[in-house]
Design a protein around this motif. Sequence first.
Motif, PDB file in Angstrom:
ATOM      1  N   UNK A  99       0.826  -1.209   0.000  1.00 21.91           N
ATOM      2  CA  UNK A  99       0.000   0.000   0.000  1.00 21.91           C
ATOM      3  C   UNK A  99       0.861   1.259   0.000  1.00 21.91           C
ATOM      4  N   UNK A 100       2.010   1.189   0.665  1.00 21.12           N
ATOM      5  CA  UNK A 100       2.913   2.338   0.732  1.00 21.12           C
ATOM      6  C   UNK A 100       3.511   2.589  -0.659  1.00 21.12           C
ATOM      7  N   UNK A 101       3.929   1.512  -1.308  1.00 23.06           N
ATOM      8  CA  UNK A 101       4.525   1.650  -2.656  1.00 23.06           C
ATOM      9  C   UNK A 101       3.479   2.168  -3.649  1.00 23.06           C
ATOM     10  N   UNK A 102       2.224   1.687  -3.500  1.00 23.47           N
ATOM     11  CA  UNK A 102       1.166   2.089  -4.450  1.00 23.47           C
ATOM     12  C   UNK A 102       0.766   3.551  -4.319  1.00 23.47           C
ATOM     13  N   UNK A 103       1.199   4.196  -3.248  1.00 23.58           N
ATOM     14  CA  UNK A 103       0.858   5.612  -3.070  1.00 23.58           C
ATOM     15  C   UNK A 103       1.743   6.525  -3.915  1.00 23.58           C
ATOM     16  N   UNK A 104       2.874   5.995  -4.384  1.00 21.33           N
ATOM     17  CA  UNK A 104       3.869   6.849  -5.050  1.00 21.33           C
ATOM     18  C   UNK A 104       3.437   7.187  -6.479  1.00 21.33           C
ATOM     19  N   UNK A 105       3.350   8.472  -6.743  1.00 22.91           N
ATOM     20  CA  UNK A 105       2.941   8.973  -8.065  1.00 22.91           C
ATOM     21  C   UNK A 105       3.758   8.358  -9.196  1.00 22.91           C
ATOM     22  N   UNK A 106       5.087   8.339  -9.005  1.00 22.64           N
ATOM     23  CA  UNK A 106       5.998   7.821 -10.032  1.00 22.64           C
ATOM     24  C   UNK A 106       5.829   6.320 -10.277  1.00 22.64           C
ATOM     25  N   UNK A 107       5.174   5.627  -9.361  1.00 26.54           N
ATOM     26  CA  UNK A 107       4.894   4.199  -9.557  1.00 26.54           C
ATOM     27  C   UNK A 107       3.583   4.067 -10.330  1.00 26.54           C
ATOM     28  N   UNK A 108       2.579   4.848  -9.907  1.00 28.02           N
ATOM     29  CA  UNK A 108       1.247   4.697 -10.523  1.00 28.02           C
ATOM     30  C   UNK A 108       1.262   5.087 -12.000  1.00 28.02           C
ATOM     31  N   UNK A 109       1.955   6.182 -12.328  1.00 29.39           N
ATOM     32  CA  UNK A 109       1.891   6.674 -13.713  1.00 29.39           C
ATOM     33  C   UNK A 109       2.296   5.605 -14.739  1.00 29.39           C
ATOM     34  N   UNK A 110       3.493   4.989 -14.629  1.00 26.98           N
ATOM     35  CA  UNK A 110       3.830   3.983 -15.649  1.00 26.98           C
ATOM     36  C   UNK A 110       2.961   2.734 -15.586  1.00 26.98           C
ATOM     37  N   UNK A 111       2.540   2.327 -14.370  1.00 33.53           N
ATOM     38  CA  UNK A 111       1.721   1.108 -14.277  1.00 33.53           C
ATOM     39  C   UNK A 111       0.337   1.336 -14.892  1.00 33.53           C
ATOM     40  N   UNK A 112      -0.234   2.502 -14.652  1.00 34.75           N
ATOM     41  CA  UNK A 112      -1.554   2.805 -15.247  1.00 34.75           C
ATOM     42  C   UNK A 112      -1.443   2.835 -16.776  1.00 34.75           C
ATOM     43  N   UNK A 113      -0.334   3.396 -17.281  1.00 37.56           N
ATOM     44  CA  UNK A 113      -0.121   3.407 -18.748  1.00 37.56           C
ATOM     45  C   UNK A 113      -0.129   1.976 -19.301  1.00 37.56           C
ATOM     46  N   UNK A 114       0.601   1.084 -18.607  1.00 31.26           N
ATOM     47  CA  UNK A 114       0.678  -0.316 -19.062  1.00 31.26           C
ATOM     48  C   UNK A 114      -0.703  -0.963 -19.012  1.00 31.26           C
ATOM     49  N   UNK A 115      -1.461  -0.655 -17.965  1.00 30.72           N
ATOM     50  CA  UNK A 115      -2.799  -1.258 -17.825  1.00 30.72           C
ATOM     51  C   UNK A 115      -3.727  -0.765 -18.930  1.00 30.72           C
ATOM     52  N   UNK A 116      -3.652   0.530 -19.232  1.00 30.67           N
ATOM     53  CA  UNK A 116      -4.508   1.078 -20.309  1.00 30.67           C
ATOM     54  C   UNK A 116      -4.197   0.372 -21.628  1.00 30.67           C
ATOM     55  N   UNK A 117      -2.897   0.156 -21.872  1.00 29.17           N
ATOM     56  CA  UNK A 117      -2.475  -0.434 -23.152  1.00 29.17           C
ATOM     57  C   UNK A 117      -2.983  -1.874 -23.307  1.00 29.17           C
ATOM     58  N   UNK A 118      -3.291  -2.517 -22.170  1.00 29.35           N
ATOM     59  CA  UNK A 118      -3.744  -3.919 -22.237  1.00 29.35           C
ATOM     60  C   UNK A 118      -5.109  -4.076 -22.895  1.00 29.35           C
ATOM     61  N   UNK A 119      -5.851  -2.976 -23.021  1.00 29.29           N
ATOM     62  CA  UNK A 119      -7.177  -3.098 -23.659  1.00 29.29           C
ATOM     63  C   UNK A 119      -7.066  -3.098 -25.180  1.00 29.29           C
ATOM     64  N   UNK A 120      -5.844  -2.850 -25.698  1.00 37.38           N
ATOM     65  CA  UNK A 120      -5.653  -2.862 -27.156  1.00 37.38           C
ATOM     66  C   UNK A 120      -5.503  -4.285 -27.666  1.00 37.38           C
ATOM     67  N   UNK A 121      -6.495  -5.072 -27.409  1.00 39.24           N
ATOM     68  CA  UNK A 121      -6.450  -6.468 -27.840  1.00 39.24           C
ATOM     69  C   UNK A 121      -7.748  -6.785 -28.564  1.00 39.24           C
ATOM     70  N   UNK A 122      -7.723  -7.959 -29.143  1.00 44.99           N
ATOM     71  CA  UNK A 122      -8.846  -8.330 -29.986  1.00 44.99           C
ATOM     72  C   UNK A 122      -9.972  -9.038 -29.232  1.00 44.99           C
ATOM     73  N   UNK A 123      -9.938  -8.932 -27.886  1.00 44.61           N
ATOM     74  CA  UNK A 123     -11.043  -9.567 -27.148  1.00 44.61           C
ATOM     75  C   UNK A 123     -11.412  -8.672 -25.972  1.00 44.61           C
ATOM     76  N   UNK A 124     -12.471  -9.038 -25.272  1.00 42.58           N
ATOM     77  CA  UNK A 124     -12.876  -8.243 -24.119  1.00 42.58           C
ATOM     78  C   UNK A 124     -11.874  -8.404 -22.986  1.00 42.58           C
ATOM     79  N   UNK A 125     -12.026  -7.558 -21.959  1.00 38.95           N
ATOM     80  CA  UNK A 125     -11.067  -7.599 -20.848  1.00 38.95           C
ATOM     81  C   UNK A 125     -11.804  -7.407 -19.520  1.00 38.95           C
ATOM     82  N   UNK A 126     -11.403  -8.173 -18.521  1.00 44.49           N
ATOM     83  CA  UNK A 126     -11.902  -7.970 -17.158  1.00 44.49           C
ATOM     84  C   UNK A 126     -10.681  -7.599 -16.335  1.00 44.49           C
ATOM     85  N   UNK A 127     -10.628  -6.359 -15.851  1.00 47.47           N
ATOM     86  CA  UNK A 127      -9.471  -5.953 -15.039  1.00 47.47           C
ATOM     87  C   UNK A 127      -9.949  -5.647 -13.627  1.00 47.47           C
ATOM     88  N   UNK A 128      -9.222  -6.167 -12.642  1.00 49.54           N
ATOM     89  CA  UNK A 128      -9.600  -5.898 -11.253  1.00 49.54           C
ATOM     90  C   UNK A 128      -8.534  -5.079 -10.538  1.00 49.54           C
TER      91      UNK A 128
END
Length: 226
Positions: A99-128
Amino acid sequence: MSKKLIVAIDGPAGSGKSTTAKLVAQHLGYLYVDSGAMYRAITFLAIRSNVLNSNDEITKLAEETDIELKFADGKTYVFTNGENITDNIRSVEVNENVSIVSKINGVRTPLVEKQKAMSNINCGIVMEGRDISTVVFPNADVKIFLTASIERRAERRAKEYKEKGIDVDINEIRKNISLRDKIDSTRKLSPLLKDKDAIEIDTSKITIEEQVEKILKIIKENIKKF
Ligand code: DC
């Protein structure tokens, strides 16, 4: 079902997100993504490199590490720069620091970018996760917010550990969950909160099968709208 949807499932630790999201994805033939595994991966690397006290070093890890999630046989396998760290990310030490690591802005920005990019696929997605409806996919077709009482959530976590042969004290688990809830929901950046469009399901008194059934029904109703 022909329309490929984005399904966002958020909620606190032990609310039944992972089990439910996996089964929903399996029913629909969609990609399942456990976004928490990515925050856990960076936390594990930060512990191993002994840099937990430096936000800059942790940010560097999040920016420079290649994280790959592979879902097979009901399990998310996690690779960082090709190394399999699947078992390492579920340790008590990672639980205590994620939880402490997840609070860091510099951690969230690249991880959120990677997560957004995962929807660029040819099927539906369930992300939790915690911020999938609010930040990662604000335009998700279906948004679900799972909740459950703290007692029920601690029992579920204790059962998971027991099944893995790990001896745990339920009081310690309850304390860890309460602390993570507090940090996750009060942090400045992308806190855990129910999006205005999300449908809330309290899982305290219903079975996994009932949860999955409810969500599939909501998804089918949404599909009819298209
Ligand atoms: O879902 P989980 O318990 O494995 O998540 C571990 C931690 O990662 C959680 O305490 C907060 C963080 N997390 C987050 O900040 N945002 C997400 N989308 C997913 C997880």
